[in-house]
Design an enzyme around this catalytic site. Structure first.
Site, PDB file in Angstrom:
ATOM      1  N   LEU A 381      60.846  54.703  42.830  1.00  0.00           N
ATOM      2  CA  LEU A 381      62.180  54.118  42.945  1.00  0.00           C
ATOM      3  C   LEU A 381      62.168  52.801  43.700  1.00  0.00           C
ATOM      4  CD1 LEU A 381      62.547  57.443  42.808  1.00  0.00           C
ATOM      5  CD2 LEU A 381      64.928  56.753  42.992  1.00  0.00           C
ATOM      6  N   ASP A 382      61.309  52.673  44.686  1.00  0.00           N
ATOM      7  CA  ASP A 382      61.244  51.443  45.473  1.00  0.00           C
ATOM      8  C   ASP A 382      60.853  50.268  44.579  1.00  0.00           C
ATOM      9  OD1 ASP A 382      61.582  50.098  47.833  1.00  0.00           O
ATOM     10  OD2 ASP A 382      59.934  51.056  48.891  1.00  0.00           O
ATOM     11  N   ASP A 383      59.765  50.416  43.833  1.00  0.00           N
ATOM     12  CA  ASP A 383      59.355  49.362  42.915  1.00  0.00           C
ATOM     13  C   ASP A 383      60.442  49.053  41.903  1.00  0.00           C
ATOM     14  OD1 ASP A 383      56.327  48.327  42.855  1.00  0.00           O
ATOM     15  OD2 ASP A 383      56.369  50.312  43.741  1.00  0.00           O
TER      16      ASP A 383
END
Length: 648
Positions: A381-383
């Site tokens: 999710l961060d990427d």
């Protein structure tokens, strides 16, 4: 005063141009950026041992270079730390010692003697962590009774069972499954050189530590009793059931082999998959084993005088963050480079594979990006949030629609991956079975992937940048509530993937600003006051990895680093503090420490794999984050609103 500001502005512009030019030169021909990702001595040591475990003919030149690297990073305390200038770590030290002895270092060499004495003074090799004790068992150095038993039949258990692979993090899952086969078969390393390390064991009855510091004594006692029972019944385990379990493990690994990028695209899982195929008698020529072995080689960083093995690679993360920094820097060359970077990122979006995350969210369509070149089963999710925000910024600049579909699918996936507490995790949903960190295998305390403040902040930032508010979006409202709840009394937020409270606070301030929270809100004021209070005398910021200690008592200061200084500046500016004297001092610090090449030197580790266990040095962080902060300072000072108008 005007003259001074103009002069300072010219110096600032020169620093931005110099950093931007240096970063542009590091773009690959196909448009992406990728920088070295360095961990501790563990991974290169394990690489050396893997070659000898498999009985391969070693590359002597490569071994010599790895030896040079390992000797260089040995600590003054005689052992090997988990990060630059860190404390002695017994597990990293045992592996480094074993690897250097395998390479050919004499045991009476001063650096080996110091390491050995330090290991013995701390109880010997049996005091190492679970993964190190398994490594020792694979080489016949210690009994298989020392590491905890994890039966292969774990993979056959129903999903409702309290201990199940789906309840563990992606990294634990991919590492454990091939390890289940190794524990079942208990193979012995070929070890052609016949290198052993009996000198690392205390012979006066020293035993394995029974409970890790993070573990509850009652849970640990319960799971310890279960482990003892498993060891007792192991000899009479039904062979048919064991074969079925091993077959299921092999099928799991084969389905997720991920080509040349490897199982889970992380070294421990990749190495375990190679050893699993070997233990099963699968020949080197078999395509599965061959590609798994190749994936490990692709992690090597080989220089003129030394070499090491990376834990994984970070091209998507590096490319997306570099694009943000260059969009902040502006200019025709930067814009062209960003367009090429985003064109490289676009086809890497995972649109056709429902990975392990779908166990919890079967009705959500895939739409994320992975951290590595390929890792379709495990996008994060961060990427995804960072890529979507970069594409949206580019879309705003060009008024084009080439990223519309990618942005929409990324947004849809992130909205579908919110956990029930309002937060977002890195890879999974509702991975909240905290009792699992008490099983003997989880002495590292990182078996789970629960929601965290930094990832939640990034997802809130993305949704807010795309136009959502707490009034129009329940996801944003719940995310902001999560962030308010998790602020510490001193004003900071925890940083799971970056070190640590500086990283978390920067992330959250960006999110709250994007979500429309007033800069005068008490939550933001407390965070601003905290960031200002921890500024170093030289104008920069630094934080030590000891801040992850279980008995956290307050901020753990450290010498200034360029990346942590940039995070603090970006956080303060997101909070509306561009005119704060602390910001000017931080900007001056970055300007004064910029090298002739236009970038910044940074030896300290500023990122986190697993708190207290595994840390990372992203070689790109000192390249793009300082540029980002300097360019933002310039841009905000050229506007009347002084408000950051994007999510990060």
């Amino acid at each position: 005063m005007d003259k001074a500001l103009t002069m300072d502005g010219a110096e600032l512009e020169a620093a931005i141009a110099k950093a931007s030019d240096a970063l542009l030169k590091q773009q690959r021909a196909d448009g992406h950026w990728v920088f070295e990702l360095e961990a501790d001595a563990t991974i290169p040591a394990e690489y050396v041992l893997l070659v000898h475990y498999l009985g391969e003919t070693p590359n002597l030149e490569l071994e010599a270079k790895i030896g040079t690297y390992l000797r260089r990073i040995q600590g003054a305390h005689g052992g090997w730390p988990l990060y630059h200038d860190g404390a002695f770590d017994i597990s990293a030290t045992v592996k480094a010692y074993f690897a250097l002895k395998t390479i050919g270092d004499a045991t009476d060499a001063p650096h080996m003697a110091r390491a050995r004495e330090a290991i013995l003074a701390r109880g010997g090799a049996l005091k190492t962590n679970v993964f190190t004790r398994i490594q020792l068992a694979l080489f016949g150095e210690a009994s298989w009774n020392n590491p905890p038993t994890v039966p292969a039949e774990l993979i056959l258990l129903p999903r409702w069972f309290p201990i199940h692979l789906s309840k563990m993090s992606y990294w634990a899952r991919t590492v454990i499954v091939p390890l289940l086969v190794l524990q079942a078969l208990k193979p012995l390393a070929r070890n052609a050189r016949g290198i052993h390390v009996p000198e690392l064991f205390v012979r006066d009855g020293a035993s394995v530590s029974q409970r890790a510091p993070h573990q509850n004594r009652y849970w640990a006692a319960f799971f310890g009793a279960v482990d003892r029972c498993l060891k007792l019944v192991a000899p009479i385990w039904p062979k048919g059931l064991r074969k079925r379990a091993i077959d299921r493990c092999v099928a799991f690994v084969t389905e997720r082999l991920n080509g040349e990028d490897g199982l889970g695209a992380i070294y421990p899982a990749m190495a375990n998959s190679v050893m699993m195929f070997d233990a099963l008698g699968i020949p080197e020529s078999d395509p599965r084993r061959a590609v798994a072995r190749l994936s490990v080689e692709k992690l090597l960083v080989i220089k003129d005088d030394e070499a090491y093995c990376q834990p994984c690679v970070s091209p998507v993360w590096d490319t997306a963050l570099t694009c943000h920094a260059l969009m902040e820097a502006k200019g025709d060359a930067a814009s062209g480079a960003v367009a090429r970077g985003l064109a490289w990122l676009t086809p890497l979006q995972v649109l056709d594979v429902k990975g392990d995350w779908a166990e919890e969210r079967p009705d959500v369509r895939p739409g994320g990006w992975a951290f590595q070149y390929n890792n379709a089963y495990y996008p994060d999710l961060d990427d995804t949030a960072v890529v979507v925000m970069a594409m949206d910024r580019a879309r705003r600049a060009t008024q084009g629609g080439e990223y519309d579909v990618a942005i929409a699918r990324g947004r849809e996936w992130i909205e579908g991956m919110q956990s029930r507490d309002g937060g977002w995790a890195a890879f999974d949903v509702n991975n909240l079975e905290y009792y699992l960190n008490n099983i003997p295998f989880s002495d590292h305390g990182a078996l789970l992937d629960p929601p965290t403040e930094d990832v939640t902040a990034r997802c809130v930032s993305m949704l807010a940048q795309l136009g959502e508010t707490a009034q129009t979006s329940k996801a944003v409202a719940d995310g902001v509530d999560y962030l308010r709840r998790t602020q510490l009394a001193e004003g900071s937020w925890y940083g799971r993937w970056g070190l640590n409270y500086i990283y978390g606070t920067w992330s959250v301030l960006c999110a709250l600003n994007a979500a429309g929270v007033s800069h005068q809100d008490p939550t933001i004021r407390k965070a601003v006051d905290w960031l200002v209070s921890i500024q170093n005398a030289d104008g920069g910021w630094g934080e030590d990895a000891t801040s992850y200690r279980l008995d956290y008592r307050g901020f753990e200061g450290a010498p200034t680093t360029a990346s942590q200084t940039a995070w603090a500046l970006l956080g303060l500016m997101a909070a509306g503090e561009v005119e704060n004297p602390a910001v000017l001092r931080g900007v001056e610090c970055l300007k004064s420490t910029q090298t002739e090449k236009g970038l910044w030197d940074e030896q300290r580790y500023t990122a986190t794999g697993f708190p207290r266990v595994f840390y990372l040095r992203y070689h790109g962080y000192s390249k793009f984050f300082p540029l980002w902060a300097l360019a933002r300072y310039r841009n905000l000072n050229s506007t009347n609103s002084r408000v950051v108008g994007v999510g990060m």
